[in-house]
Design a protein around this motif. Structure first.
Motif, PDB file in Angstrom:
ATOM      1  N   LEU A  27       0.825  -1.208   0.000  1.00  0.00           N
ATOM      2  CA  LEU A  27       0.000   0.000   0.000  1.00  0.00           C
ATOM      3  C   LEU A  27       0.862   1.262   0.000  1.00  0.00           C
ATOM      4  O   LEU A  27       0.646   2.184  -0.804  1.00  0.00           O
ATOM      5  N   LYS A  40      -6.758   3.277  -1.532  1.00  0.00           N
ATOM      6  CA  LYS A  40      -6.917   4.110  -0.332  1.00  0.00           C
ATOM      7  C   LYS A  40      -6.411   3.430   0.934  1.00  0.00           C
ATOM      8  O   LYS A  40      -6.465   2.210   1.062  1.00  0.00           O
ATOM      9  N   LYS A  41      -5.951   4.278   1.855  1.00  0.00           N
ATOM     10  CA  LYS A  41      -5.573   3.808   3.190  1.00  0.00           C
ATOM     11  C   LYS A  41      -6.676   4.211   4.154  1.00  0.00           C
ATOM     12  O   LYS A  41      -6.905   5.406   4.385  1.00  0.00           O
ATOM     13  N   CYS A  43      -7.968   1.896   7.409  1.00  0.00           N
ATOM     14  CA  CYS A  43      -7.564   1.502   8.759  1.00  0.00           C
ATOM     15  C   CYS A  43      -6.076   1.173   8.865  1.00  0.00           C
ATOM     16  O   CYS A  43      -5.495   1.253   9.930  1.00  0.00           O
ATOM     17  N   ASP A  44      -5.469   0.742   7.765  1.00  0.00           N
ATOM     18  CA  ASP A  44      -4.065   0.301   7.741  1.00  0.00           C
ATOM     19  C   ASP A  44      -3.832  -0.910   8.626  1.00  0.00           C
ATOM     20  O   ASP A  44      -2.721  -1.138   9.075  1.00  0.00           O
ATOM     21  N   GLN A  47      -8.825  -4.165   8.194  1.00  0.00           N
ATOM     22  CA  GLN A  47     -10.212  -4.269   8.643  1.00  0.00           C
ATOM     23  C   GLN A  47     -11.233  -3.581   7.749  1.00  0.00           C
ATOM     24  O   GLN A  47     -12.427  -3.788   7.930  1.00  0.00           O
ATOM     25  N   CYS A  48     -10.805  -2.749   6.799  1.00  0.00           N
ATOM     26  CA  CYS A  48     -11.810  -1.956   6.066  1.00  0.00           C
ATOM     27  C   CYS A  48     -11.909  -2.280   4.577  1.00  0.00           C
ATOM     28  O   CYS A  48     -12.926  -1.990   3.953  1.00  0.00           O
ATOM     29  N   GLY A  49     -10.881  -2.831   3.980  1.00  0.00           N
ATOM     30  CA  GLY A  49     -10.926  -3.189   2.559  1.00  0.00           C
ATOM     31  C   GLY A  49     -10.643  -2.052   1.594  1.00  0.00           C
ATOM     32  O   GLY A  49     -10.627  -2.258   0.375  1.00  0.00           O
ATOM     33  N   CYS A  51      -8.010  -0.711   0.800  1.00  0.00           N
ATOM     34  CA  CYS A  51      -6.736  -0.869   0.101  1.00  0.00           C
ATOM     35  C   CYS A  51      -6.705  -2.078  -0.832  1.00  0.00           C
ATOM     36  O   CYS A  51      -5.637  -2.485  -1.276  1.00  0.00           O
ATOM     37  N   CYS A  63      -2.494  -3.223   2.577  1.00  0.00           N
ATOM     38  CA  CYS A  63      -1.900  -2.778   3.849  1.00  0.00           C
ATOM     39  C   CYS A  63      -1.315  -3.934   4.641  1.00  0.00           C
ATOM     40  O   CYS A  63      -0.522  -3.732   5.543  1.00  0.00           O
TER      41      CYS A  63
HETATM   42 FE1  FES Z   1      -8.116  -0.923   5.797  1.00  0.00          FE
HETATM   43 FE2  FES Z   1      -6.132  -2.013   4.373  1.00  0.00          FE
HETATM   44  S1  FES Z   1      -6.448   0.084   4.808  1.00  0.00           S
HETATM   45  S2  FES Z   1      -7.898  -3.005   5.179  1.00  0.00           S
END
Ligand code: FES
Length: 158
Positions: A27, A40-41, A43-44, A47-49, A51, A63
């Protein structure tokens, strides 16, 4: 000081040689070293998808992937989806037609996941789409439109 190694990455059909520390994620390599900020970043931390990219056709969370792990494999990002003559990818077009975003921050990851979801054969019903898209969060709550867009693109692809 951590030493850098030269990584050879294939991104959207182009070869890149980058001198990176071994700990750099895919990422950060995409965004900070190649200027491909479509990925996009959020949560890094997986958990959010936001990336989501494809590595050799499989969806991965950039990430949680080291850039070094992607060496020798074909990485595709949202910027790599262009079709001949600048046409939108069918999944991008379906997201537009179904109004499947609000702020748009999660949209590149949603689209990369949707393409894989359809390719994997996991878009045969709304329930299945919801299950296999569940790793991609949308803080605006555009989920009904996202499901409709994936369904539309899946029907067009079949
Ligand atoms: Fe959220 Fe990778 S930035 S899962």
């Amino acid at each position: 000081m951590t030493s850098r190694t030269t990584l050879h990455l294939s991104i959207n059909g182009r070869e890149h040689a980058l001198a990176l520390e071994p700990r750099v994620t895919l990422l950060d390599a995409l965004r900070d070293h190649l200027g491909l900020t479509g990925t996009k970043k959020g949560c890094d931390q997986g958990q959010c998808g936001a990336c989501t990219v494809h590595v050799d056709g499989r969806r991965v969370l950039a990430c949680l992937t080291l850039a070094a792990q992607a060496e020798g494999q074909a990485v595709t990002t949202i910027e790599g989806l262009f079709e001949p003559e600048g046409r939108l990818h069918p999944v991008q077009a379906a997201f537009l037609e179904q109004d499947a975003f609000q702020c748009g921050y999660c949209t590149p990851g949603q689209i990369m996941s949707a393409i894989a979801c359809i390719r994997e054969g996991h878009a045969r019903s709304d329930d299945e789409i919801r299950e296999y898209m569940s790793g991609n969060l949308c803080r605006c709550g555009a989920y009904p439109h996202i499901v409709a867009a994936v369904r539309q693109a899946a029907e067009m692809a079949s």
